[in-house]
Write a protein that holds these residues in place. Structure first.
Motif, mmCIF file in Angstrom:
data_model
loop_
_atom_site.group_PDB
_atom_site.id
_atom_site.type_symbol
_atom_site.label_atom_id
_atom_site.label_comp_id
_atom_site.label_asym_id
_atom_site.label_seq_id
_atom_site.Cartn_x
_atom_site.Cartn_y
_atom_site.Cartn_z
ATOM 1 N N GLU A 39 146.305 -0.643 117.910
ATOM 2 C CA GLU A 39 147.256 -0.660 119.035
ATOM 3 C C GLU A 39 148.389 -1.653 118.773
ATOM 4 O OE1 GLU A 39 144.922 -1.519 122.454
ATOM 5 O OE2 GLU A 39 144.260 0.564 122.752
ATOM 6 N N GLY A 40 148.053 -2.796 118.199
ATOM 7 C CA GLY A 40 149.086 -3.774 117.890
ATOM 8 C C GLY A 40 150.051 -3.274 116.825
ATOM 9 N N LYS B 131 137.373 -3.980 117.763
ATOM 10 C CA LYS B 131 138.415 -4.801 117.136
ATOM 11 C C LYS B 131 139.411 -3.919 116.397
ATOM 12 C CE LYS B 131 139.077 -8.539 113.797
ATOM 13 N NZ LYS B 131 138.382 -9.476 112.848
ATOM 14 N N GLU C 288 140.321 -0.890 117.199
ATOM 15 C CA GLU C 288 141.218 -0.269 118.165
ATOM 16 C C GLU C 288 142.317 -1.240 118.587
ATOM 17 O OE1 GLU C 288 140.617 2.400 122.125
ATOM 18 O OE2 GLU C 288 139.905 0.322 122.233
ATOM 19 N N GLN C 289 141.972 -2.477 118.831
ATOM 20 C CA GLN C 289 142.971 -3.473 119.204
ATOM 21 C C GLN C 289 143.981 -3.703 118.081
ATOM 22 O OE1 GLN C 289 140.804 -6.976 120.379
ATOM 23 N NE2 GLN C 289 139.579 -5.887 121.904
ATOM 24 N N THR C 290 143.479 -3.719 116.849
ATOM 25 C CA THR C 290 144.374 -3.912 115.703
ATOM 26 C C THR C 290 145.343 -2.755 115.569
ATOM 27 O OG1 THR C 290 142.673 -5.168 114.537
ATOM 28 C CG2 THR C 290 144.468 -4.260 113.211
#
Length: 312
Positions: free
Chosen positions: A280-281, A274, A276-278
């Motif tokens: 990246e955003g 999670k 990493e996704q945050t």
């Protein structure tokens, strides 16, 4: 006219709840904070948490399940919230003023909950507050109410004196900082005067609390002076409750987030997580800085700036 104080209290309580929830939502929606890398982290369990170690000491730590201790965080946060430990160690002159103020607020809050809870219990189970339990609760209420009001007033006056007499603090103190403390002195002072002059044993306050929680909006008992005095105190305290979360005094909401989500956040960033996704955003957000060496002008994002060669 008799129902106006009740309505003001209900409205102010609603404002308080909505404001606190709104503050919490703002904190929850804030971008991921930069990792501090400060140890020890309070939720690190076992011996490592005592000497400032972390799960990063283990080989292949990213392949192993992580363990954290909420109890460890509470051991740090509760003393800080109740006793202002950091202020005690780093700014002792300020602590002698701030701690009585905060303790006074805590005690007044406790007295308020005792009054409201006692009013509800008296309505549902009248016999529950009789005898020794009722006597003990009454003495506890008196201690919290009188002690809290006195400590709150003295602490607020001390903080006012510190802000005004200390040149450094006066330079960065805003009018709102002084207004906040004056509001506490006025509201707590009016409440203390009412208890001393009219309601020595808090029986009238308990009756009002019982009427408030049972929605029995009846006129205040007593003479015109006594009823008017109670009305003024109720309105002042209700407005203070609604006012607190609308100012920077709402730091009591952010305390948890500042510690748990910023100071102690040490979740690893691994593939597919999670975090990493945050990240990246966030890296895709545009940069609007106008500095020549950045030259972003809204056309580049953080990933572009992090990966491109800087112009000399």
């Amino acid at each position: 006219m008799a129902v106006i104080p009740y309505i003001i209290v209900y409205v102010c309580l609603a404002v308080f709840v909505v404001a606190v929830v709104a503050r919490a939502i703002v904190w929850l929606r804030m971008p991921l904070h930069l990792r501090w890398e400060l140890y020890p982290v309070a939720h690190e369990p076992g011996e490592r948490g005592k000497y400032g170690g972390s799960y990063l000491e283990e080989t292949d730590w990213w392949k192993k399940p992580r363990h954290s201790s909420m109890l460890g965080e509470l051991r740090v946060m509760v003393p800080e919230i109740l006793f202002l430990e950091a202020l005690f160690h780093h700014n002792r002159p300020m602590w002698w003023r701030s701690f009585p103020f905060h303790l006074g607020v805590y005690l007044v809050s406790a007295a308020t909950f005792i009054l409201l809870g006692g009013g509800l219990v008296a309505h549902l189970w009248p016999a529950a507050l009789g005898g020794t339990p009722g006597d003990l609760l009454h003495w506890l209420l008196l201690g919290c109410a009188y002690g809290g009001l006195v400590l709150g007033i003295l602490g607020a006056l001390g903080l006012l004196q510190r802000r005004w007499s200390n040149v450094t603090m006066r330079d960065f103190s805003t009018p709102a900082d002084f207004l906040n403390l004056v509001f506490f002195v006025v509201a707590f002072g009016a409440a203390l005067a009412y208890l001393v002059v009219v309601d020595h044993d808090l029986s009238r306050s308990a009756a009002f609390a019982g009427q408030l929680v049972t929605f029995s909006l009846v006129p205040f008992a007593g003479t015109v002076f006594e009823a008017a005095f109670l009305g003024v105190v109720v309105v002042l305290l209700a407005l203070l409750v609604a006012y607190i979360p609308l100012t920077h005094m709402s730091h009591f909401v952010g305390k948890y987030f500042a510690y748990h989500a910023i100071r102690w956040r040490d979740a690893p960033t691994v593939r597919g997580s999670k975090e990493e996704q945050t990240i990246e955003g966030l890296l895709k957000q545009p940069v609007t800085w106008g500095a020549p060496h950045i030259a972003a002008e809204g056309r580049k994002n953080w990933l572009d700036l992090a990966t491109e060669e800087m112009k000399k």
